[in-house]
Enzyme design. Structure first.
Site, mmCIF file in Angstrom:
data_model
loop_
_atom_site.group_PDB
_atom_site.id
_atom_site.type_symbol
_atom_site.label_atom_id
_atom_site.label_comp_id
_atom_site.label_asym_id
_atom_site.label_seq_id
_atom_site.Cartn_x
_atom_site.Cartn_y
_atom_site.Cartn_z
ATOM 1 N N CYS A 13 0.863 -1.180 0.000
ATOM 2 C CA CYS A 13 0.000 0.000 0.000
ATOM 3 C C CYS A 13 0.904 1.237 0.000
ATOM 4 O O CYS A 13 2.115 1.119 -0.154
ATOM 5 C CB CYS A 13 -0.982 -0.004 1.179
ATOM 6 N N ASN A 16 2.520 1.475 4.108
ATOM 7 C CA ASN A 16 2.853 0.220 4.788
ATOM 8 C C ASN A 16 2.622 0.289 6.297
ATOM 9 O O ASN A 16 3.328 -0.324 7.079
ATOM 10 C CB ASN A 16 4.294 -0.211 4.468
ATOM 11 N N CYS A 18 -1.045 0.733 7.278
ATOM 12 C CA CYS A 18 -2.482 0.451 7.440
ATOM 13 C C CYS A 18 -2.883 -0.817 6.694
ATOM 14 O O CYS A 18 -2.953 -1.889 7.269
ATOM 15 C CB CYS A 18 -3.340 1.628 6.968
ATOM 16 N N ARG A 19 -3.129 -0.679 5.402
ATOM 17 C CA ARG A 19 -3.710 -1.781 4.627
ATOM 18 C C ARG A 19 -2.773 -2.962 4.433
ATOM 19 O O ARG A 19 -3.163 -4.108 4.676
ATOM 20 C CB ARG A 19 -4.177 -1.265 3.262
ATOM 21 N N SER A 20 -1.554 -2.726 3.971
ATOM 22 C CA SER A 20 -0.682 -3.866 3.658
ATOM 23 C C SER A 20 -0.247 -4.657 4.892
ATOM 24 O O SER A 20 -0.210 -5.887 4.832
ATOM 25 C CB SER A 20 0.515 -3.450 2.798
ATOM 26 N N ASP A 130 -7.798 3.416 1.556
ATOM 27 C CA ASP A 130 -6.915 3.764 2.662
ATOM 28 C C ASP A 130 -7.743 4.287 3.844
ATOM 29 O O ASP A 130 -8.459 5.277 3.705
ATOM 30 C CB ASP A 130 -5.926 4.838 2.192
#
Length: 158
Positions: A13, A16, A18-20, A130
């Protein structure tokens, strides 16, 4: 086990944090629960340099803790070597995908398949937005999307 028997996936993401790292933690737990963690190399990274060295966002950590998913990660940026050492690089949105495809063009012998993690979503939600400027509910939505996508991705690769 021979190295050639091992598969690898890198979740990506923007920052690196939050999402990933959520996708990485979810997939790592699924692989572990399925008894195939030793057959996978699993990591996550950022397209940007914004958060290098930082831990995952505290809201993401709280969401993972609530769901009993262990999360340990320090943000890093995607490297040239990632394109030659990972089988799959799965990202969260079109901006990530564009950045990754641009970087991949400068790497010789790239072996990674670069695509959206949302491609695997049975609910067809292609983009994982995000949650950084959002609420706890936005992190929960990311978690739910990652669960669906990672489950389908693992099934396809088992």
């Amino acid at each position: 086990m021979a190295a050639s028997d091992t598969k690898s996936v890198l979740f990506v993401c923007l920052g690196n944090i939050c999402r990933s790292p959520i996708a990485e933690a979810v997939f790592r737990k699924m692989a572990s629960d399925a008894g195939v963690a030793d057959k996978w190399r699993i990591d996550s990274a950022a397209t940007s340099t914004y958060e290098i060295g930082n831990p995952p966002d505290f809201r993401g950590q709280a969401c993972m803790k609530k769901h009993g998913v262990p999360m340990r990660h320090v943000a890093r940026q995607v490297t040239r070597e990632d394109f030659t050492s990972f089988d799959y690089i799965l990202c969260m949105d079109e901006s990530n995908l564009s950045d990754l495809k641009r970087k991949a063009k400068s790497v010789k012998n790239t072996k990674a398949t670069v695509e959206l993690l949302g491609k695997f979503d049975p609910q067809k939600q292609l983009i994982i937005n995000d949650p950084y400027y959002g609420s706890d509910q936005d992190f929960e939505k990311v978690y739910e999307q990652c669960v669906r996508c990672c489950k389908a991705f693992l099934e396809v690769n088992s």
